[in-house]
Design a protein around this motif. Sequence first.
Motif, PDB file in Angstrom:
ATOM      1  N   MET A  71      -5.168  -8.423  -2.974  1.00 46.51           N
ATOM      2  CA  MET A  71      -5.268  -7.901  -1.614  1.00 46.51           C
ATOM      3  C   MET A  71      -4.144  -6.894  -1.400  1.00 46.51           C
ATOM      4  N   ASP A  72      -4.413  -5.848  -0.622  1.00 48.47           N
ATOM      5  CA  ASP A  72      -3.332  -4.957  -0.232  1.00 48.47           C
ATOM      6  C   ASP A  72      -2.798  -5.385   1.130  1.00 48.47           C
TER       7      ASP A  72
ATOM      8  N   LYS B 282       0.841  -1.184   0.000  1.00 51.18           N
ATOM      9  CA  LYS B 282       0.000   0.000   0.000  1.00 51.18           C
ATOM     10  C   LYS B 282       0.876   1.233   0.000  1.00 51.18           C
ATOM     11  N   PRO B 283       0.356   2.401  -0.399  1.00 49.56           N
ATOM     12  CA  PRO B 283      -1.005   2.612  -0.922  1.00 49.56           C
ATOM     13  C   PRO B 283      -1.214   1.833  -2.208  1.00 49.56           C
ATOM     14  N   PHE B 284      -2.454   1.583  -2.528  1.00 47.59           N
ATOM     15  CA  PHE B 284      -2.786   0.658  -3.602  1.00 47.59           C
ATOM     16  C   PHE B 284      -2.316   1.162  -4.965  1.00 47.59           C
ATOM     17  N   ALA B 285      -2.573   2.437  -5.261  1.00 45.94           N
ATOM     18  CA  ALA B 285      -2.312   2.954  -6.601  1.00 45.94           C
ATOM     19  C   ALA B 285      -2.108   4.463  -6.537  1.00 45.94           C
ATOM     20  N   VAL B 286      -1.779   5.042  -7.686  1.00 39.09           N
ATOM     21  CA  VAL B 286      -1.638   6.495  -7.769  1.00 39.09           C
ATOM     22  C   VAL B 286      -3.008   7.154  -7.785  1.00 39.09           C
ATOM     23  N   HIS B 287      -3.955   6.570  -8.523  1.00 39.66           N
ATOM     24  CA  HIS B 287      -5.306   7.110  -8.621  1.00 39.66           C
ATOM     25  C   HIS B 287      -6.327   5.977  -8.492  1.00 39.66           C
ATOM     26  N   ALA B 288      -7.543   6.329  -8.122  1.00 37.60           N
ATOM     27  CA  ALA B 288      -8.606   5.334  -7.974  1.00 37.60           C
ATOM     28  C   ALA B 288      -8.945   4.666  -9.296  1.00 37.60           C
ATOM     29  N   ASP B 289      -8.820   5.378 -10.416  1.00 31.69           N
ATOM     30  CA  ASP B 289      -9.068   4.761 -11.718  1.00 31.69           C
ATOM     31  C   ASP B 289      -8.089   3.611 -11.948  1.00 31.69           C
ATOM     32  N   ASP B 290      -6.832   3.818 -11.550  1.00 31.49           N
ATOM     33  CA  ASP B 290      -5.844   2.756 -11.673  1.00 31.49           C
ATOM     34  C   ASP B 290      -6.194   1.588 -10.763  1.00 31.49           C
ATOM     35  N   ALA B 291      -6.612   1.892  -9.537  1.00 31.27           N
ATOM     36  CA  ALA B 291      -6.983   0.839  -8.598  1.00 31.27           C
ATOM     37  C   ALA B 291      -8.146   0.013  -9.134  1.00 31.27           C
TER      38      ALA B 291
END
Length: 376
Positions: free
Chosen positions: A139-140, A115-124
């Motif tokens: 899973m993170d 984590k954090p999971f990604a740079v942006h929520a769209d990427d996540a």
Amino acid sequence: MTKSICRWGFLGAANIARKNWKAVRMSGNGVVAAVASRDVERAEAFIHDCSLECPPVITDEDGNAELTRPEAVGDYEALLQRDDIDAVYIAVPTSHRKKWVLAAAAAGKHVLAEKPFAVHADDAKEMVDACRDAGVNLMDGVMFDHSARLPELKHTLTDPNVFGDLKRIQTHFSFCGDDSFEEANIRAAADLEPHGALGDLGWYCIRFTLWAAGDRLPKMVSGQSIVRLDDGRVPGEFQGEMRFDDGLTAGFYCSFFSVNQQTATLSGNRGYVTLDDFVLPFNGSESSWQSHQHELFVDNCRWNFGKHSRQHGVTEHASGEADSQEVRMIRHFANQVLHHQTDSRASDIALKTQLVLDALRRSDADESRWVELETV
């Protein structure tokens, strides 16, 4: 026939990976088969150092243990294409994570990502969808999600006589970096870890808040970077507020410049609960929390504030033992892999955490105005 051992591949040789190396060893259902780094010598050094303290062992169905040695790989893609890998642990910087989660899904590997999971929520969302389409788990690496403390703590929070209705959640996660932190640590570099303290520390504060709120998303949030790093692009110290649709509120503070503190306070209308170590449990064999129902007694000239606190706890070692939270995380994930099961909550809650983080960054960029959460 169901396999009994999940074969892990590590992408990246970050320091946190050393803790998960031992967690795999202690899990009883996993072994590290290969470690990849862009520099094969670094992968070799990682395997050497970790093996000295915690040698990797495979145990067969008859209980016979055999010492093994993972292979060092100098290319991430080469590791993903190996037939002797069931799941990968991805510990590369956040800015590179999406690429390798998507590549792992395409290769049919189950993914535990830092984590954090990604740079942006769209990427996540793209990562979550890719893994679901490929039929692999995602899973993170939030270890406290798997602590034996949380289910028991939930009993305290749902006791109407001890706690009542949840009204406020307050969390704090900080450590004080040394003089070289800003220049030498990737968590202060926008091109590698753009969310800084918010992603590294605030992620846990957000996650604990969502857990306490029953995995519900807040309706709106407000956030402010108190200290900024890397020419103002990276939060080095951050505070945030969240409002839920039922009147529940939450706040948090995270920082690279404040003393070690990992505290959480949950306030109800009948009592409140405190944790002094909600992320990394203090050393010992018990994870604990405290409930409080202090009473103010006023009678003419007598004003007495009575302290009424209770200690609660579960048997659970802080780290490196079979019942520790990071070992439970690895064991749970491997069980899902070995039994061809999926855990939709794991990827759902990671995506929700990312949505809150994104909204906080938008608020911070807009003079801390309250912003509503967006969905993807």
